[in-house]
Scaffold this active site. Structure first.
Site: not given
Ligand SMILES: Nc1ncnc2c1ncn2[C@@H]1O[C@H](COP(=O)(O)OP(=O)(O)O)[C@@H](O)[C@H]1O
Ligand SMILES: C=C(OP(=O)(O)O)C(=O)O
Ligand SMILES: [Mn+2]
Length: 533
Positions: A60, A201, A221, A239, A243-244, A258, A324
């Site tokens: 991003r 996002k 988030h 990031s 989390k994932t 997410d 990713r």
């Protein structure tokens, strides 16, 4: 699931200002996969996933993310470096340019929605320039039933046009790329970048305004999963903090990886319909669920194949370390039907502290929880420049400042209240370094982080001995099933414990310096959650 039913409805994009385009409406994942390969924009990996390159942008671009300042947003948004204002007239002009640019071209259109809870559902019409970006939206957003499409009424529009380059001198952007949210026109306009994360996002940022302002609901988030007893856990983190990875737990049902909402009806729901996992250094042994999700339908981004094969080399970061994969959530075996859970029983704040200071697990008081939520600390390893090994602290309020249009204390107040009402246990997990900072110590082993989380969830840390950290004041368990006790106190893992004390005090000062701007909003309870020294 009727993913691959050929669908032949045609729609006009005239309302959007796109005329005489060749519209590919609601193509199936298989069709989008095939078109991408035939057009030479992607190849199939050895496990059947589509592999594409996103182009110049592989991450991003937060400095190019704008919000149109208008009567809806003007008094609500926390304007500044994160939420950069864009003029409504300039948006109108740029929007016209982008839609004129798309006119007479081939585009891919998808009707989708976000928010798994029907009370919050938001319909989104996606218009993309490439087939693979459209497949990304199939994977990441929720998928309406085929019968719904004949009467689907889009509320928001997401336009993603990587080959359109803005002219900063004329268009009011900073560079040729941009991601702009307009709450009056209900448009997310993306140009000049092919990084797919901008799309998910972008919609997340829209929801982070819409839900608290219009629906009195807290957006977060975080990832979420649910245990056999119906006990929900959520994992906040910036990031790369886990989390994932940590929400994909074969023993618990995945709600989402997410973006979630916490309602006043005591439920937690996923905004999305898929996951977007980092694949750098991915292995089947460490992350079996994610590894196996990389099959037909999934999209790999910016990965490199092993020489002469179509087999991904997950170690290869030649294009970017931010490699990713996106896949629809049903690529994970154990998922929560409907993607809704009850009030969380446990909340984990994930930080990847590359200074090696924070304990791998500690328990937070309500004041500490609010303090750490507003701080949103993680530390990244330094850039790839030779010789630079000192980690960079990164404070990002609510563990997601780039996506939060409102002042962080708005979200923090809602969260604090909900945490108290639901009597949640809050844990701080350092998935980062131990035994010293980056360059000296090592990243905490995933199996230990998982064991600590499992122990917390099972109540196995309820009756163990705790010691308060001398600098951060957070309660650190002195034993944990399946984890060697010596790693629970980071000071013991450093070769030079006095150096640890010095560095811990330095990190505490960084917390305090960062928090200075929030002090006027914080009550005594929150301030009591600050580092002691
Ligand atoms: N102890 C650990 N806990 C969590 N993740 C870890 C750990 N050690 C290494 N990792 C790696 O860190 C990355 C975490 O990324 P991810 O889960 O995608 O973060 P997020 O979803 O928060 O952006 C993964 O590549 C994972 O393999
Ligand atoms: C997709 C992103 O999120 P995360 O790394 O938190 O999964 C991102 O920040 O671009
Ligand atoms: Mn993630």
């Amino acid at each position: 699931m009727d993913n691959n039913i050929l669908f032949s409805q045609s729609i006009s994009l005239k309302d959007l200002g796109i005329e005489n385009a060749k519209v590919n409406y609601q193509l199936s994942p298989d069709e989008l996969h095939e078109i991408t390969i035939k057009s030479g924009q992607g190849v199939e990996s050895s496990t059947g996933a589509l592999a594409i390159n996103t182009g110049e942008y592989t991450g991003r671009s937060p400095l190019d993310r704008f919000i149109v300042k208008d009567s809806i947003t003007e008094d609500q948004v926390w304007w500044g470096k994160v939420n950069i204002p864009f003029e409504s007239d300039a948006f109108e002009a740029l929007y016209k340019k982008v839609t004129a640019y798309l006119s007479h071209k081939e585009v891919f259109v998808r009707d989708s929605y976000v928010c798994a809870d029907p009370n919050y559902r938001l319909n989104v019409r996606v218009v993309t320039e490439t087939a693979w970006a459209n497949l990304f939206c199939y994977n990441m957003f929720l998928r309406p039933e085929t019968e719904e499409l004949s009467h689907f009424s889009p509320e928001w529009t997401l336009l993603c046009v990587p080959s359109f380059l803005a002219d900063p001198a004329i268009d009011g952007t900073r560079q040729s790329n941009f991601a702009i949210l307009d709450f009056t026109r209900k448009v997310v306009l993306i140009g000049g970048t092919g990084y797919t994360g901008e799309m998910k996002k972008g919609i997340f940022s829209a929801l982070n305004f819409i839900l608290p302002v219009f629906k009195n609901t807290l957006p977060m988030h975080c990832s979420a999963n649910v245990g056999d007893e119906g006990d929900t856990a959520i994992f906040f983190g910036l990031s790369g903090t886990g989390k994932t990875t940590l929400s994909a737990d074969p023993k618990r049902k995945l709600i989402g990886d997410d973006e979630h909402g916490w309602t006043n009806e005591n439920t937690v729901f996923n905004f999305e319909g898929g996951c977007y996992a980092k694949v750098v250094n991915l292995s089947e042994e460490n992350e079996p669920d994610i590894f196996r999700a990389i099959k037909k339908g999934a999209i790999l981004e910016n990965v490199i194949f092993k020489d002469g094969t179509n087999e991904v080399d997950f170690q290869d970061v030649f294009i970017t370390p931010n490699t990713r994969v996106s896949y629809p959530i049903y690529h994970i075996d154990n998922i929560q039907p409907g993607s809704i859970g009850k009030n969380p029983k446990n909340i984990f704040f994930l930080t990847a502290d590359s200074f090696g200071i924070l304990p791998p697990i500690s328990k937070l008081t309500p004041g500490q929880a609010a303090y750490h939520f507003i701080s949103g600390y993680t530390a990244k390893v330094a850039g790839t420049e030779a010789g630079v090994t000192e980690p960079q602290p990164n404070f990002s309020a609510c563990f997601g400042a780039p996506f939060m249009p409102l002042h962080p204390t708005k979200y923090a107040e809602m969260l604090s209240k909900k945490m108290k009402d639901a009597n949640v246990k809050v844990w701080l997990i350092n998935t980062g370094w131990t035994g010293g900072p980056y360059g000296i110590g090592n990243r905490m082993k995933l199996k230990y982080t998982r064991a600590m989380i499992t122990a917390a969830l099972n109540g196995e840390l309820d009756d163990v001995t705790y010691e308060n950290h001398t600098v951060f004041g957070i309660a650190t368990p002195q034993s944990c099933p399946n984890v060697p006790s010596e790693i629970l106190n980071p000071r013991n893992t450093w070769e030079d414990p006095e150096l640890y004390d010095k560095k811990a005090a330095e990190l505490a000062q960084k917390f305090k310096a960062n928090f200075a701007k929030f002090e006027e909003f914080a009550n005594a309870e929150i301030m009591a959650g600050a580092p002691l020294a």
